[in-house]
Structures are given as structure tokens and as C-alpha cells.
Scaffold this motif. Structure first.
Motif, PDB file in Angstrom:
ATOM      1  N   GLY A  60       0.798  -1.212   0.000  1.00 38.67           N
ATOM      2  CA  GLY A  60       0.000   0.000   0.000  1.00 38.67           C
ATOM      3  C   GLY A  60       0.837   1.271   0.000  1.00 38.67           C
ATOM      4  N   ARG A  61       2.101   1.167  -0.412  1.00 41.23           N
ATOM      5  CA  ARG A  61       3.008   2.323  -0.402  1.00 41.23           C
ATOM      6  C   ARG A  61       3.282   2.884  -1.790  1.00 41.23           C
ATOM      7  NH1 ARG A  61       8.088   0.384   2.320  1.00 41.23           N
ATOM      8  NH2 ARG A  61       8.651   2.569   2.180  1.00 41.23           N
ATOM      9  N   GLU A  62       2.734   2.257  -2.828  1.00 38.94           N
ATOM     10  CA  GLU A  62       2.901   2.745  -4.205  1.00 38.94           C
ATOM     11  C   GLU A  62       1.605   2.495  -4.964  1.00 38.94           C
ATOM     12  OE1 GLU A  62       3.632   4.630  -7.062  1.00 38.94           O
ATOM     13  OE2 GLU A  62       5.549   4.464  -6.020  1.00 38.94           O
ATOM     14  N   ALA A  63       0.890   3.583  -5.233  1.00 37.38           N
ATOM     15  CA  ALA A  63      -0.411   3.460  -5.894  1.00 37.38           C
ATOM     16  C   ALA A  63      -0.299   3.381  -7.410  1.00 37.38           C
ATOM     17  CB  ALA A  63      -1.300   4.647  -5.502  1.00 37.38           C
ATOM     18  N   ALA A  64       0.798   3.890  -7.952  1.00 33.09           N
ATOM     19  CA  ALA A  64       0.957   3.920  -9.407  1.00 33.09           C
ATOM     20  C   ALA A  64       1.080   2.514  -9.977  1.00 33.09           C
ATOM     21  CB  ALA A  64       2.203   4.733  -9.773  1.00 33.09           C
ATOM     22  N   ASP A  65       0.659   2.365 -11.250  1.00 31.73           N
ATOM     23  CA  ASP A  65       0.868   1.082 -11.910  1.00 31.73           C
ATOM     24  C   ASP A  65       2.364   0.941 -12.232  1.00 31.73           C
ATOM     25  OD1 ASP A  65       1.496   2.259 -14.506  1.00 31.73           O
ATOM     26  OD2 ASP A  65      -0.653   2.514 -14.814  1.00 31.73           O
ATOM     27  N   PHE A  66       2.774  -0.244 -12.656  1.00 31.08           N
ATOM     28  CA  PHE A  66       4.195  -0.533 -12.862  1.00 31.08           C
ATOM     29  C   PHE A  66       4.835   0.399 -13.880  1.00 31.08           C
ATOM     30  CE2 PHE A  66       7.480  -3.210 -15.086  1.00 31.08           C
ATOM     31  CZ  PHE A  66       8.453  -3.067 -14.104  1.00 31.08           C
ATOM     32  N   ASP A  67       4.198   0.619 -15.017  1.00 28.26           N
ATOM     33  CA  ASP A  67       4.793   1.474 -16.045  1.00 28.26           C
ATOM     34  C   ASP A  67       4.952   2.915 -15.563  1.00 28.26           C
ATOM     35  OD1 ASP A  67       5.299  -0.452 -17.988  1.00 28.26           O
ATOM     36  OD2 ASP A  67       3.260  -0.326 -18.771  1.00 28.26           O
ATOM     37  N   THR A  68       3.988   3.409 -14.809  1.00 29.56           N
ATOM     38  CA  THR A  68       4.100   4.757 -14.246  1.00 29.56           C
ATOM     39  C   THR A  68       5.248   4.812 -13.241  1.00 29.56           C
ATOM     40  OG1 THR A  68       1.736   5.151 -14.578  1.00 29.56           O
ATOM     41  CG2 THR A  68       2.867   6.576 -12.990  1.00 29.56           C
ATOM     42  N   PHE A  69       5.344   3.785 -12.396  1.00 26.21           N
ATOM     43  CA  PHE A  69       6.436   3.677 -11.419  1.00 26.21           C
ATOM     44  C   PHE A  69       7.796   3.750 -12.118  1.00 26.21           C
ATOM     45  CE2 PHE A  69       9.326   0.575  -9.297  1.00 26.21           C
ATOM     46  CZ  PHE A  69       9.502   1.211  -8.072  1.00 26.21           C
ATOM     47  N   LEU A  70       7.937   3.051 -13.242  1.00 22.56           N
ATOM     48  CA  LEU A  70       9.209   3.074 -13.989  1.00 22.56           C
ATOM     49  C   LEU A  70       9.608   4.495 -14.389  1.00 22.56           C
ATOM     50  CD1 LEU A  70       8.960   0.006 -16.389  1.00 22.56           C
ATOM     51  CD2 LEU A  70      10.494   0.281 -14.422  1.00 22.56           C
ATOM     52  N   GLY A  71       8.643   5.303 -14.712  1.00 21.17           N
ATOM     53  CA  GLY A  71       8.920   6.676 -15.100  1.00 21.17           C
ATOM     54  C   GLY A  71       9.241   7.593 -13.935  1.00 21.17           C
ATOM     55  N   GLN A  72       9.057   7.089 -12.715  1.00 20.78           N
ATOM     56  CA  GLN A  72       9.267   7.909 -11.522  1.00 20.78           C
ATOM     57  C   GLN A  72      10.533   7.556 -10.748  1.00 20.78           C
ATOM     58  OE1 GLN A  72       5.670   7.131  -9.329  1.00 20.78           O
ATOM     59  NE2 GLN A  72       4.479   8.567 -10.543  1.00 20.78           N
ATOM     60  N   ILE A  73      11.260   6.528 -11.176  1.00 21.13           N
ATOM     61  CA  ILE A  73      12.420   6.089 -10.409  1.00 21.13           C
ATOM     62  C   ILE A  73      13.722   6.312 -11.163  1.00 21.13           C
ATOM     63  CG2 ILE A  73      11.118   4.381  -9.074  1.00 21.13           C
ATOM     64  CD1 ILE A  73      12.355   2.207 -10.933  1.00 21.13           C
TER      65      ILE A  73
END
Length: 103
Positions: A60-73
């Protein structure tokens, strides 16, 4: 199997630790069609990113989907390897693979 801990550095400078839970492991195995242990023998960078995301997402610590997460790291590294060596594994430094022992 010991829980895998990954350190995630976001593009905005935030650094968080992702602990890969059993639910995250099963999510990984279903997504990639292979076990975490087998994947650890031939670890692709996308596997680390997915494990980090799944650990955070299922906690419950990352609401973004995987592809969005990739763009944020910016980076994902093995937190256990970093603690053991006292230095940060860089992009060319091998991190301990899931399913392997550090001893």
C-alpha cells in the motif's frame, strides 16, 4: 527464502525500502511465468524494478501502476548487499540476486 529488501531511489530524491512480501513474489511469478529463484539465476534489470514495485504496491506504499512507477524512479539496488558491504552497489556493481544466500 529470506525476504528480499530493495532500495528505491525516486527521481525526486526520495529513497524508500521495498520488502518483497510473499504476495509480491507470487505476483512476480505470475507476471513473468517463472519463479523468483529461477529468475535470480538470470536476473534482468526489469525483474528488480518489478520486485521493488510489487513490494511497495502490495504494502500500500505505491499506488501507481508498474509502467508509471518506472517513469518515476532513478535506481533500484539490493539493500542487503549495500548494508553488508557498507557501500552502495552502483549500476555496474552486481547486487545479490533473490533466492541466493549472502553467506
Amino acid at each position: 527464502m529470506a525476504r528480499v529488501k530493495l532500495k528505491v531511489t525516486y527521481s525526486d530524491g526520495r529513497v524508500v525500502e521495498s520488502i518483497v512480501s510473499p504476495k509480491a513474489e507470487v505476483d512476480f511469478e505470475r507476471h513473468f511465468g517463472t519463479s523468483v529463484i529461477k529468475a535470480g539465476r538470470d536476473m534482468h534489470q526489469q525483474y528488480y524494478y518489478y520486485l521493488a514495485w510489487a513490494g511497495l504496491h502490495h504494502a500500500g506504499r505505491e499506488a501507481a501502476d508498474f509502467d508509471t512507477f518506472l517513469g518515476q524512479i532513478d535506481e533500484v539496488v539490493d539493500a542487503d548487499a549495500e548494508e553488508e558491504s557498507g557501500e552502495e552497489p552502483g549500476p555496474t556493481k552486481a547486487a545479490r540476486r533473490p533466492g541466493t544466500s549472502s553467506s
